[in-house]
Design a protein around this motif. Structure first.
Motif, PDB file in Angstrom:
ATOM      1  N   ARG A 142       0.899  -1.038   0.056  1.00 25.57           N
ATOM      2  CA  ARG A 142      -0.004  -0.081   0.047  1.00 25.57           C
ATOM      3  C   ARG A 142       0.899   1.406   0.060  1.00 25.57           C
ATOM      4  N   LEU A 143       2.160   1.218   0.807  1.00 25.92           N
ATOM      5  CA  LEU A 143       2.801   2.306   0.849  1.00 25.92           C
ATOM      6  C   LEU A 143       3.542   2.451  -0.431  1.00 25.92           C
ATOM      7  N   GLU A 144       3.881   1.504  -1.245  1.00 21.36           N
ATOM      8  CA  GLU A 144       4.738   1.677  -2.390  1.00 21.36           C
ATOM      9  C   GLU A 144       4.070   2.316  -3.423  1.00 21.36           C
ATOM     10  N   ASP A 145       2.722   1.766  -3.513  1.00 22.09           N
ATOM     11  CA  ASP A 145       2.006   2.480  -4.842  1.00 22.09           C
ATOM     12  C   ASP A 145       2.499   2.002  -5.987  1.00 22.09           C
ATOM     13  N   TRP A 146       2.969   0.778  -6.127  1.00 19.60           N
ATOM     14  CA  TRP A 146       3.376   0.307  -7.543  1.00 19.60           C
ATOM     15  C   TRP A 146       2.231  -0.235  -8.397  1.00 19.60           C
ATOM     16  N   VAL A 186       1.509   9.195 -12.999  1.00 14.28           N
ATOM     17  CA  VAL A 186       2.386   8.913 -12.058  1.00 14.28           C
ATOM     18  C   VAL A 186       3.506   7.868 -12.575  1.00 14.28           C
ATOM     19  N   ARG A 244       5.840   9.322 -15.061  1.00 11.32           N
ATOM     20  CA  ARG A 244       6.816  10.250 -14.325  1.00 11.32           C
ATOM     21  C   ARG A 244       8.082   9.268 -13.803  1.00 11.32           C
ATOM     22  N   ASN A 245       7.391   8.328 -13.127  1.00 12.86           N
ATOM     23  CA  ASN A 245       8.445   7.281 -12.381  1.00 12.86           C
ATOM     24  C   ASN A 245       9.444   6.880 -13.483  1.00 12.86           C
ATOM     25  N   LEU A 274      12.144   9.150 -14.691  1.00 14.08           N
ATOM     26  CA  LEU A 274      13.007   9.644 -13.540  1.00 14.08           C
ATOM     27  C   LEU A 274      14.471   8.853 -13.443  1.00 14.08           C
ATOM     28  N   SER A 293      17.495   7.872  -3.652  1.00 17.07           N
ATOM     29  CA  SER A 293      16.494   7.850  -3.002  1.00 17.07           C
ATOM     30  C   SER A 293      15.593   6.612  -3.397  1.00 17.07           C
ATOM     31  N   LEU A 294      15.400   6.629  -4.777  1.00 16.11           N
ATOM     32  CA  LEU A 294      14.785   5.480  -5.409  1.00 16.11           C
ATOM     33  C   LEU A 294      15.241   4.298  -5.102  1.00 16.11           C
ATOM     34  N   THR A 319      15.254   2.782  -1.303  1.00 14.07           N
ATOM     35  CA  THR A 319      14.006   2.216  -0.751  1.00 14.07           C
ATOM     36  C   THR A 319      13.528   0.958  -1.086  1.00 14.07           C
ATOM     37  N   ASN A 374      12.765  -2.164   1.288  1.00 14.35           N
ATOM     38  CA  ASN A 374      11.338  -2.962   1.059  1.00 14.35           C
ATOM     39  C   ASN A 374      11.489  -4.370   0.647  1.00 14.35           C
ATOM     40  N   ILE A 379      12.466  -6.597   3.064  1.00 11.95           N
ATOM     41  CA  ILE A 379      11.340  -7.014   4.062  1.00 11.95           C
ATOM     42  C   ILE A 379      10.647  -7.855   3.458  1.00 11.95           C
TER      43      ILE A 379
END
Lengths: 587, 587
Positions: free
Chosen positions: A361-365, A494, A497-498, A501, A506-507, A510, A514, A517
């Motif tokens: 959910r946090l990654e929004d891939w 989105v 854009r990714n 990039l 930073s990309l 993370t 993740n 984990i």
């Protein structure tokens, strides 16, 4: 087409007054030759599919009805009849495999088309291991037959020999032909493959039935020993003595090998089903490539916790099997221990899957929304095989909630059942989402492998590309980054854009964190599922003893529920082990 | 995306020594708001699907476990509990439908997107009829409750009232909203629709169970009257007298209405399932158009034979129901008559379907191989619901073949069972091929409607067009005439030749003749399937009495097989009636 329409008129007007007898005979001849050609050469794919599926289903149902009759122990149907039927089916499959291989050999087309994703090497390797254990089982069966050969039917000796032969040739077939995409002589191939699928499914059913029967008999014998019921063995023992000294060893070892044999057959039938789906398929060569293997990353917590789970499961299994036989006090203690262990395991697994979902959910891939029938099959199998234990758990919840009798493990059992339902829901969500996510690596690079091989893998373009023409320019650009068309235009923004990039620090960091984990979670869940397969596979099934359920549903209904739910659950665990392995390779 | 990756780092490094407490709180806030948004707004479609499917399945399973407990007649679970559970589910559905309609009303978007193929007018009309009969049933139930209100639970009065309310609003919902393609507030809608699907499925299960129980009790009572068994009614009659004079009338009429109520619920749940599948779907407007209705053609033989079949079925039903109650001689005669009638019907239906398939083989029309999930659902439902009677028939074949006891109808029963298996196979093939054929009319004209609405119709482009871009130029040219890409290049040639052919007389006449035959076959099969629905729906189920099967499988296993097979068979007949209606409109 013109000729053909003309023929139709002749056929329809054959007996009309205008037509002369000569032309009618000619028309008749033409009609039959045309019909023959239409049946043999141009039989439409969809019909051949339906017909062969119906053939296979009916084979299975004949077998199932034989099993139902056998379960009743009437005089008419004996084990020999069922085994003869299965042996005949195996022989037919053997002949078909032989014909198929000879044909392939004779053709020698330069490189036959192969589905790169079907039957990955590790799954074939695993199956070979299971097949070896099945062969040992056949050897034991033959030994058992030799001991009793004077008083049992010859079929009991023929069956393991044919089964061994069948296993060996089937493994050979899986290694060298499971990836074949059949394009010629489709009808013969289609029936052969579906025959193989359902023969294996029937062997699975037979294994499950024998195993359940053996377990129930043991259970009754145990309860009699504890003084609960009065059990006289229903199956008549052979009325002659074993001529060798090893008979009892063979019989008792046999049942430790059953679980592997059962898994072997169900996995083979799933793989063959993929082969059946592949018949007549047009491969999209763009997607039909193997993914490069992923980088290794630091794995510590997941494997350690997983090994802990595995070790504790084995301990629980051993303690349970020893204590359950002794007195009713130790039995109750063993069952309590099982439920406590279950609650802890389920809670941990819920936590792990939940954390995985949270990360997603946090990654929004973006999700991979392309059509992919194999992935759909995978998720449907997960959902479908969950049904059994969901039903079992809801029955338990109801029984425990409403019952008057109160064993010491009443509330742990309730907690266990509820957590089991939750765990399967959350784990299914996690696996399905993992399978449906777009690949994480090589984003921005040209060679995005896009599609990920699935477990039973009818991957990629089952559907022929849209009307045969694919706009490659558009596709390449959009490949790593397609989102549901028209649905969320925002997402596409989105995403692109990714994509554009620069892959900065930073990309890079993370996803790495993740990913670590996620990899740990996956390996932990992988080992937990193996643990939870082990327990029921080797006889730790305290649910059969549960009094509240027996009171509420009656012994026969409750045993039926369990006899359906437990094999489904075993399949669920093995299938999620395979799925999690894929997820692990993908993350 | 950049922001978000930054957030992830903050989250992961939250407790690392370097971060100050202020920025950590901020990050936490941001993290939660982000999580909330991700959960509510951007929840991926596939996950929402899985989650809602799991929710619905578990609802059903809770209901099923309640039913299993009820079947056991223990003290813990009573009918009231089950009815309360169902009532609550219906109330939740009512509230959801209300909310949904209010929302739609408030939005007033100019024209919400609608799936033209979902829930055709004739199917909604049929459902309204069934709903009316259900309402009458509710009225009888209320009347029954009023009679016994002093001694039964209030739930038995509340349930029919809520059910009536539920039926009325559901029919309203079906008429005005079933075609909606939901694009906004997806999560709420998705759960609501799946809740409705499974509520109706549960109502179906409940109807089937009550009906089977009622039938079995009648059966036992009858056998006791004939002196076969000793039956004491298991269900305690109400221990008070009815306060009105109509009670027995209500009770007995109720069971004639059950079959309609059962069909109503299963059809509604299938339609709602299509609506669920439509959520978040992108319609391809090219295909989302209604087909013009076909020309009428001369229909004579089909309807006449069909009416004959229908009339003879009703005769058989009446004669059977009268004679089966009398003595064991008349009973055996009635059962013999049933099997003879069955053999004739099955043979005729096999012949008709076979002729249809033969015409298809001679015509060599291209198949529509495009992806069409609704059509797939239709054929899968046909295959799936055949399973029940295939199993039943194989059990009969086995029992009759092996049994010692020999009733007079032994061999007709064998023939009937074998023909039943064959008939379902051939009819499935015929229906599936009919659904998969390309449209026959307007070939060559610009406006080829191509896709044909299916019964439960999630038609056309469930899949968003390939990567969002469809080559319209290519598509229009190929629309009426696409064949499996790459598979049979020959076929494509034939096809385009046909397409470019001027529609001359020879082409025009033959399809006309064939079409007439096909239409007659379809209407005949249509009426035969109605007939075969009527018989078991109104209590003509001689299989329950069959001694060979009871001997071989035991009473409980055989009743279980029948209790599963007969409702599935009823659904099969209704579903094939609906499918054949579509085929009729298409041919």
């Amino acid at each position: 087409m013109v000729e053909h329409s003309g023929l139709d008129i002749m056929f329809l007007n054959k007996y009309s007054p205008g037509s002369s007898s000569t032309s009618s005979t000619e028309a008749e001849n033409k009609f039959f030759s045309k019909l023959k050609m239409s049946l043999i050469k141009k039989y439409p794919q969809k019909n051949a599919e339906t017909l062969s599926a119906q053939y296979g289903t009916n084979l299975l149902l004949v077998g199932v009805s034989l099993m139902l009759a056998l379960a009743q122990r009437g005089p008419a149907v004996k084990e020999e009849h069922l085994l003869t039927f299965i042996t005949v089916l195996m022989l037919v499959q053997l002949v078909w495999m032989l014909c198929y291989m000879i044909r392939r050999e004779r053709e020698r087309s330069p490189v036959p088309e192969r589905d790169a994703h079907a039957g990955t090497r590790w799954i074939r390797g695993g199956l070979t291991m299971l097949a070896l254990l099945s062969l040992i089982m056949d050897a034991f069966r033959i030994g058992h037959f030799v001991g009793y050969h004077s008083c049992v039917s010859a079929v009991l000796g023929v069956y393991p020999i044919i089964h061994a032969l069948h296993t060996i040739s089937q493994v050979h077939f899986l290694w060298f032909h499971i990836k074949d995409v059949i394009k010629k002589y489709e009808t013969f191939e289609r029936f052969g493959v579906i025959h193989a699928v359902f023969t294996n499914l029937l062997l699975w059913c037979n294994g499950v039935m024998s195993e359940a029967e053996h377990f129930l008999n043991n259970q009754r014998r145990r309860l009699t020993a504890l003084g609960y019921t009065n059990y006289t063995p229903a199956e008549p023992e052979h009325n002659c003595n074993c001529s060798t000294s090893m008979c009892s060893m063979f019989t008792s070892s046999l049942y430790y090998l059953y679980p592997f044999n059962i898994e072997y057959h169900i996995f083979v039938s799933a793989m063959l089903f993929v082969m059946w789906k592949n018949i007549g398929r047009t491969l999209d060569h763009h997607n039909n490539r193997k993914r490069p293997s992923t980088r290794t990353s630091i794995l510590l917590l997941g494997p350690i916790l997983g090994l802990l789970a595995l070790a504790s499961s084995i301990t629980v299994l051993v303690v349970y099997l020893i204590h359950v036989e002794k007195s009713s006090q130790t039995r109750e203690a063993a069952v309590s221990m099982f439920y406590c262990y279950g609650v802890v395991m389920m809670a941990c697994m819920c936590g792990a899957s939940g954390t995985g979902l949270l990360i997603y959910r946090l990654e929004d891939w973006p999700m991979d929304t392309g059509k992919n029938p194999s992935r759909q099959l995978d998720s449907e199998l997960l959902m479908g095989s969950s049904l059994g234990s969901w039903l079992m758990s809801w029955c338990s919840v109801l029984a425990v909630g409403a019952s008057q009798s109160s064993p010491s493990y009443r509330w742990t059992c309730l907690a266990y059942s509820l957590l089991l339902i939750l765990e399967k829901c959350v784990q299914n969500l996690f696996i399905v989402e993992s399978l449906y996510r777009r690949c994480r690596e090589h984003v921005g690079s040209e060679d995005c492998p896009g599609m990920v091989p699935e477990i039973f893998s009818v991957t990629g373009s089952m559907v022929p590309p849209y009307d045969g023409i694919v706009n490659r320019a558009y596709e390449t650009q959009d490949k790593c980054c397609a989102s549901m068309e028209g649905e969320q235009p925002k997402k596409r923004q989105v995403c692109s854009r990714n994509n554009s990039l620069p892959v900065g620090k930073s990309l890079n960091v993370t996803p790495g964190r993740n990913r670590q984990i996620l990899k740990n979670i996956t390996i932990f869940l992988f080992m937990c599922n193996i643990s939870l397969w082990l327990l029921p596979a080797f006889g730790c099934r305290p649910q059969y003893d549960n009094l509240p359920e027996q009171e509420m549903f009656g012994f026969s209904v409750w045993s039926t529920v369990l006899n359906v739910a437990i094999p489904l659950n075993l399949f669920y665990r093995m299938h999620s082990v395979a799925s999690l392995f894929e997820v692990f390779r993908k993350v």
